[in-house]
Write a protein that holds these residues in place. Structure first.
Motif, PDB file in Angstrom:
ATOM      1  N   LEU A 181       2.390   1.652  -3.405  1.00 31.57           N
ATOM      2  CA  LEU A 181       1.179   2.245  -4.377  1.00 31.57           C
ATOM      3  C   LEU A 181       0.899   3.855  -4.243  1.00 31.57           C
ATOM      4  CD1 LEU A 181      -0.990  -0.791  -4.252  1.00 31.57           C
ATOM      5  CD2 LEU A 181       0.181  -0.190  -6.180  1.00 31.57           C
ATOM      6  N   GLY A 182       1.165   4.128  -2.900  1.00 37.19           N
ATOM      7  CA  GLY A 182       0.818   5.572  -2.625  1.00 37.19           C
ATOM      8  C   GLY A 182       1.725   6.516  -3.126  1.00 37.19           C
ATOM      9  N   LYS A 183       3.030   6.059  -3.309  1.00 40.75           N
ATOM     10  CA  LYS A 183       4.379   7.022  -3.624  1.00 40.75           C
ATOM     11  C   LYS A 183       4.610   6.942  -4.994  1.00 40.75           C
ATOM     12  CE  LYS A 183       7.937   4.165  -1.259  1.00 40.75           C
ATOM     13  NZ  LYS A 183       9.038   4.054  -0.243  1.00 40.75           N
TER      14      LYS A 183
ATOM     15  N   SER B  61       4.181   5.437  -9.332  1.00 42.91           N
ATOM     16  CA  SER B  61       3.127   4.860 -10.460  1.00 42.91           C
ATOM     17  C   SER B  61       3.610   3.122 -10.748  1.00 42.91           C
ATOM     18  CB  SER B  61       2.832   5.552 -11.438  1.00 42.91           C
ATOM     19  OG  SER B  61       4.255   5.562 -12.164  1.00 42.91           O
TER      20      SER B  61
ATOM     21  N   LYS C 162      -9.090   1.482  -5.419  1.00 41.16           N
ATOM     22  CA  LYS C 162      -8.842   2.654  -5.013  1.00 41.16           C
ATOM     23  C   LYS C 162      -7.715   3.284  -5.976  1.00 41.16           C
ATOM     24  CE  LYS C 162      -6.262   4.717  -1.153  1.00 41.16           C
ATOM     25  NZ  LYS C 162      -5.504   4.677   0.087  1.00 41.16           N
ATOM     26  N   HIS C 163      -6.728   2.740  -6.571  1.00 39.47           N
ATOM     27  CA  HIS C 163      -5.860   3.357  -7.394  1.00 39.47           C
ATOM     28  C   HIS C 163      -6.197   3.119  -8.756  1.00 39.47           C
ATOM     29  CE1 HIS C 163      -2.795   4.177  -4.274  1.00 39.47           C
ATOM     30  NE2 HIS C 163      -3.073   3.254  -3.608  1.00 39.47           N
ATOM     31  N   GLN C 164      -7.226   2.402  -9.026  1.00 35.86           N
ATOM     32  CA  GLN C 164      -7.731   2.517 -10.312  1.00 35.86           C
ATOM     33  C   GLN C 164      -6.652   1.985 -11.218  1.00 35.86           C
ATOM     34  OE1 GLN C 164      -8.944   6.745 -11.153  1.00 35.86           O
ATOM     35  NE2 GLN C 164     -10.908   6.068 -11.288  1.00 35.86           N
ATOM     36  N   LEU C 165      -6.386   0.509 -10.794  1.00 37.47           N
ATOM     37  CA  LEU C 165      -5.253  -0.314 -11.628  1.00 37.47           C
ATOM     38  C   LEU C 165      -5.668  -1.760 -11.917  1.00 37.47           C
ATOM     39  CD1 LEU C 165      -2.276   0.591  -9.378  1.00 37.47           C
ATOM     40  CD2 LEU C 165      -2.615   1.397 -11.709  1.00 37.47           C
TER      41      LEU C 165
ATOM     42  N   GLU D 182       0.851  -1.292   0.048  1.00 37.76           N
ATOM     43  CA  GLU D 182      -0.023   0.060   0.067  1.00 37.76           C
ATOM     44  C   GLU D 182       0.881   1.148  -0.087  1.00 37.76           C
ATOM     45  OE1 GLU D 182      -4.113   1.808   2.196  1.00 37.76           O
ATOM     46  OE2 GLU D 182      -2.817   0.184   3.343  1.00 37.76           O
TER      47      GLU D 182
ATOM     48  N   VAL E  90      -1.783  -4.069  -9.899  1.00 42.22           N
ATOM     49  CA  VAL E  90      -1.507  -4.560  -8.711  1.00 42.22           C
ATOM     50  C   VAL E  90      -1.230  -6.286  -8.939  1.00 42.22           C
ATOM     51  CG1 VAL E  90      -2.631  -5.154  -6.277  1.00 42.22           C
ATOM     52  CG2 VAL E  90      -2.923  -2.964  -7.655  1.00 42.22           C
TER      53      VAL E  90
ATOM     54  N   ALA F 277      -2.835   3.319 -16.528  1.00 38.95           N
ATOM     55  CA  ALA F 277      -1.711   3.464 -15.642  1.00 38.95           C
ATOM     56  C   ALA F 277      -0.697   3.680 -16.436  1.00 38.95           C
ATOM     57  CB  ALA F 277      -1.490   1.989 -14.898  1.00 38.95           C
TER      58      ALA F 277
ATOM     59  N   LEU G 278      -7.360  -2.344  -3.177  1.00 39.57           N
ATOM     60  CA  LEU G 278      -6.428  -1.495  -3.334  1.00 39.57           C
ATOM     61  C   LEU G 278      -6.295  -1.176  -4.930  1.00 39.57           C
ATOM     62  CD1 LEU G 278      -3.388  -2.633  -1.029  1.00 39.57           C
ATOM     63  CD2 LEU G 278      -4.524  -0.541  -1.033  1.00 39.57           C
TER      64      LEU G 278
END
Length: 258
Positions: free
Chosen positions: A84-86, A88, A122-125, A81, A92, A256, A119
């Motif tokens: 994925l937040g820091k 691209s 959330k990140h549209q992956l 997580e 997943v 992505a 996840l």
């Protein structure tokens, strides 16, 4: 004619000594894009180093492989997580369920799978799914959590026509690899009935090398061998399979990468 390998662990230590040669052979075989699924925290540095050295060829994903789901899986998922937040990633993965080796952490695998699907949403992956002796469980979880914005690949597909249809009906792609070339795999009876608009090609390097390299180290330059066999089974041409599967891969990962 250009090819894409949608699933290769080329950061694996089996490639440490000759990765430059491996990637040169990829270019010679016109395999110009290689998507790399992560395993766990121990593989992140090697994977990202390869991306740094070969950014046009080697494209990373982020996820926790089911075989790495142990007692500390929540700690591993926190790191997924965090990554994925820091920065691209294109997907997943590699995530899913594996009941072949050990079912000690079966419930934890299912929980980790669900969390990583969330996840991805959330990140549209897209997600890249590993299933071994666990297809029914995996597809049930995907169908339960599915939504209009969820898609991905069932990697290393070796199932039945009915299973393939169930996957594509859910909006997912089928990853065909070296097993498709094995004489007794039964895939010659399945592939002709699959929707080519829902197929992508993969090697799963360094594992599952296609014929005539079966039993040896696999590498992305063998993708054309898989494509040629798929073309044979579907009574079309390698050029058509390359074009179709490339379009599918770009469609899947383009959001992505843009």
């Amino acid at each position: 004619m250009e090819w894409i390998d949608t699933h290769a662990h080329i950061y694996d230590e089996q490639f440490t000594e000759d990765i430059a040669d491996v990637l040169n052979r990829c270019q010679e075989a016109s395999v110009n894009r290689i998507y790399m699924p992560n395993i766990d925290h121990t593989t992140v540095d090697a994977m990202l180093e390869l991306e740094h050295r070969y950014p046009e060829q080697c494209i990373p994903m982020m996820g926790l492989h089911p075989c790495s789901v142990k007692k500390d899986f929540e700690r591993e998922l926190y790191l997924v997580e965090e990554w994925l937040g820091k920065r691209s990633f294109v997907a997943v993965g590699e995530i899913g369920l594996d009941y072949y080796w050990d079912t000690t952490f079966k419930e934890q695998q299912q929980e980790a799978f669900r969390i990583q699907i969330d996840l991805a949403k959330k990140h549209q992956l897209p997600i890249v799914i590993h299933t071994r002796d666990s297809f029914e469980n995996a597809i049930q979880i995907v169908e339960e959590l599915n939504s209009d914005d969820l898609t991905g690949i069932f990697h290393c597909f070796t199932g039945s026509v009915e299973e393939g249809e169930r996957i594509t009906d859910a909006g997912f792609y089928l990853g065909l690899g070296g097993v498709s070339t094995f004489k007794n795999s039964g895939m010659n009876d399945v592939i002709p009935h699959l929707n080519v608009d829902k197929i992508v090609l993969e090697t799963d390097s360094p594992y599952l090398a296609p014929t005539p390299h079966r039993g040896k180290r696999n590498e992305p330059s063998y993708i054309p061998l898989i494509g040629e066999k798929v073309a044979e089974f579907t009574k079309t041409t390698p050029e058509t399979i390359a074009e179709k599967t490339n379009q599918n891969a770009y469609r899947l990962f383009s959001k992505a990468e843009s």
